[in-house]
Design an enzyme around this catalytic site. Structure first.
Site, PDB file in Angstrom:
ATOM      1  N   ARG A  57       1.548   3.624  -2.386  1.00 12.86           N
ATOM      2  CA  ARG A  57       0.141   3.754  -2.784  1.00 12.86           C
ATOM      3  C   ARG A  57       0.018   3.340  -4.244  1.00 12.86           C
ATOM      4  NH1 ARG A  57       0.893   6.406  -7.083  1.00 12.86           N
ATOM      5  NH2 ARG A  57      -1.359   6.676  -7.184  1.00 12.86           N
ATOM      6  N   GLY A  58      -1.254   3.145  -4.636  1.00 12.62           N
ATOM      7  CA  GLY A  58      -1.481   2.642  -5.983  1.00 12.62           C
ATOM      8  C   GLY A  58      -1.819   1.161  -5.901  1.00 12.62           C
ATOM      9  N   ALA A  59      -2.934   0.758  -6.477  1.00  9.14           N
ATOM     10  CA  ALA A  59      -3.430  -0.605  -6.279  1.00  9.14           C
ATOM     11  C   ALA A  59      -2.370  -1.690  -6.504  1.00  9.14           C
ATOM     12  CB  ALA A  59      -4.657  -0.831  -7.170  1.00  9.14           C
ATOM     13  N   ARG A 100      -6.147  -0.747   3.817  1.00  5.69           N
ATOM     14  CA  ARG A 100      -6.980   0.076   2.927  1.00  5.69           C
ATOM     15  C   ARG A 100      -8.001  -0.853   2.263  1.00  5.69           C
ATOM     16  NH1 ARG A 100      -3.901   3.991  -1.025  1.00  5.69           N
ATOM     17  NH2 ARG A 100      -5.825   5.209  -0.808  1.00  5.69           N
ATOM     18  N   GLN A 209      -1.858  13.536  -6.042  1.00  7.03           N
ATOM     19  CA  GLN A 209      -1.037  12.523  -6.695  1.00  7.03           C
ATOM     20  C   GLN A 209      -0.678  12.938  -8.124  1.00  7.03           C
ATOM     21  OE1 GLN A 209      -3.670  11.880  -4.731  1.00  7.03           O
ATOM     22  NE2 GLN A 209      -3.705   9.788  -3.969  1.00  7.03           N
ATOM     23  N   ASP A 250      -8.709   0.888  -9.076  1.00 13.34           N
ATOM     24  CA  ASP A 250      -8.405   0.219  -7.809  1.00 13.34           C
ATOM     25  C   ASP A 250      -9.196  -1.058  -7.647  1.00 13.34           C
ATOM     26  OD1 ASP A 250      -7.781   3.244  -7.413  1.00 13.34           O
ATOM     27  OD2 ASP A 250      -6.612   2.142  -5.919  1.00 13.34           O
ATOM     28  N   ASN A 260     -12.031   4.126  -8.780  1.00  8.40           N
ATOM     29  CA  ASN A 260     -10.744   4.779  -8.981  1.00  8.40           C
ATOM     30  C   ASN A 260     -10.728   6.067  -8.172  1.00  8.40           C
ATOM     31  OD1 ASN A 260      -8.131   4.647 -10.377  1.00  8.40           O
ATOM     32  ND2 ASN A 260      -8.811   6.498 -11.428  1.00  8.40           N
TER      33      ASN A 260
HETATM   34  C1  LIG Z   1      -2.253   1.774 -11.087  1.00 10.54           C
HETATM   35  S1  LIG Z   1      -3.773   2.098 -10.397  1.00 10.54           S
HETATM   36  C2  LIG Z   1      -3.390   3.286  -9.178  1.00 10.54           C
HETATM   37  C3  LIG Z   1      -4.646   3.871  -8.577  1.00 10.54           C
HETATM   38  O1  LIG Z   1      -4.472   3.978  -7.153  1.00 10.54           O
HETATM   39  C4  LIG Z   1      -4.604   5.340  -6.801  1.00 10.54           C
HETATM   40  O2  LIG Z   1      -5.155   5.517  -5.540  1.00 10.54           O
HETATM   41  P1  LIG Z   1      -4.202   5.886  -4.272  1.00 10.54           P
HETATM   42  O3  LIG Z   1      -3.224   6.928  -4.729  1.00 10.54           O
HETATM   43  O4  LIG Z   1      -5.194   6.388  -3.240  1.00 10.54           O
HETATM   44  O5  LIG Z   1      -3.564   4.585  -3.859  1.00 10.54           O
HETATM   45  C5  LIG Z   1      -5.495   5.909  -7.863  1.00 10.54           C
HETATM   46  O6  LIG Z   1      -6.843   5.548  -7.678  1.00 10.54           O
HETATM   47  C6  LIG Z   1      -4.895   5.264  -9.079  1.00 10.54           C
HETATM   48  O7  LIG Z   1      -5.686   5.295 -10.228  1.00 10.54           O
END
Ligand SMILES: CSC[C@H]1O[C@H](OP(=O)(O)O)[C@H](O)[C@@H]1O
Length: 361
Positions: A57-59, A100, A209, A250, A260
């Site tokens: 996960r994480g963009a 996603r 997270q 994101d 985000n």
């Molecule tokens: C480096 S930006 C990561 C960004 O992605 C996360 O979302 P997710 O955990 O649902 O993939 C979150 O929005 C972070 O800021």
């Protein structure tokens, strides 16, 4: 890839020295901080499952993983012709693109690899050349993300003062990227410059997270971090305990609207009320120049993510109706600056973003 070897946390790895052919290995972030479990596959469909289930996960990390998903699709396509390979790559792209909807890096990475493959196809390249091109482009995206984070960190560290307490939300660290992180990358860079910083991490309901990943990541590197619940942000700012806010992103639109993790907008409003600088850290691969305003697709996830703690403990009436947007949107007027690997973007955003992201003069 020697740069990758120097980094403490490597959440994604492309393994080629395997007799059975290349494979992708990743750290399953759903099990942190309790277990460090690595998964691996040669099947792009398994990569799609890992993205959708948030093992990865994480963009930026999603973009890197999706690019390697296409690489696996190419390597194991068993195509007899370039046209057959191209068709199989398009199928794989569709599967990966529907994992996603919000993180723009996913689509940016898929399009970049597919464009390179199409160029080869149009040149009449054979199957092996196209496969090589796809794998090489995925590797470039991977190593570029690391270099981008390091440069973004160096640039963003200029905004950090010795002694700052920085509040961050969710995880925009090594566990959200190929390594080093964006928001956490700025923190790392500031520390590497000798600045003494403290971090306040929000737990980040519903998937935690912040509590699970950011705390684990920062403690692992000896970075001082204090955990708070999401509903404590207001009081913490009211008490004057936060000097700056840094979050990831994101998707960012051409005029500076920021998608985000859910809860970011609330923090931005509180930062505005308390005159705390609110910074967004994002590589230029997060910018979607085709969108303006708050027209960003916001993922809605499984209601049980809200009804339970990580699927284990029911915390409400089991059939209660739930709204579970995984992201929210912060308008540009609440964003002090956007920190990228190409420079710091300040209002007026439309012009500044075009200049930095598109290189327009
Ligand atoms: C480096 S930006 C990561 C960004 O992605 C996360 O979302 P997710 O955990 O649902 O993939 C979150 O929005 C972070 O800021």
């Amino acid at each position: 890839m020697e740069l990758l070897e120097k980094l403490k946390i490597k959440p994604i790895e492309w393994i080629e020295d395997d007799s059975e052919g290349p494979k992708l290995r990743w750290l399953d972030t759903r099990l942190l901080p309790w277990e460090e479990v690595y998964r691996e596959t040669r099947d792009y469909r398994r990569v799609a499952v890992a993205i959708k289930s948030m093992e990865i996960r994480g963009a930026p990390a999603i973009g890197v993983a999706a690019a390697y998903g296409l690489a696996l699709a190419a390597v194991y396509s068993n195509s007899k012709s370039s046209e057959e390979l191209w068709n199989k790559l398009q199928e794989a792209r569709e599967v990966l693109a529907t994992t996603r909807p919000t993180a723009y890096n996913l689509f940016w990475a898929l399009n970049r690899v597919m464009n390179k493959a199409r160029e080869q196809l149009e040149r009449g390249s054979d199957v092996d050349d196209i496969i090589r091109t796809v794998v090489d482009e995925a590797k470039k995206i991977h190593i570029e993300d690391v270099k981008t984070n390091i440069e973004l960190g160096r640039i963003g560290a200029k905004l950090i003062d010795d002694g700052d307490t920085i509040l961050t939300h969710c995880n925009a660290g090594a566990l959200a990227t190929a390594a080093y992180g964006t928001a956490e990358g700025i923190m790392r860079a500031a520390i590497e410059e000798g600045k003494r910083i403290k971090v306040i991490a929000t737990e980040t309901r519903p998937l935690l997270q912040g509590a699970r990943l950011t705390v684990w990541e920062l403690k692992k590197e000896g970075i001082e971090v204090k955990l708070i619940t999401d509903n404590m942000v207001g009081y913490v700012m009211y008490k004057g305990l936060v000097d700056k806010v840094i979050v990831g992103a994101d998707r960012i639109t051409a005029d500076g609207y920021v998608a985000n993790k859910i809860g970011t907008y609330m923090i931005a409003v509180l930062a505005y009320r308390h005159k705390v600088p609110f910074y967004v850290a994002a590589p230029t691969s997060t910018f979607d120049m085709s969108i303006e305003g708050d027209n960003i697709p916001i993922e809605e996830r499984d209601p049980d993510e809200v009804r339970t703690i990580l699927g284990k403990l029911l915390i409400t009436v089991k059939d209660v109706d739930v709204y579970n947007p995984a992201f929210d949107i912060t308008p540009p007027e609440l964003v002090t600056a956007i920190i990228t690997e190409k420079g710091i973007i300040t209002p007026p955003y439309r012009e500044a973003i075009a200049r930095i992201v598109k290189g327009k003069r």
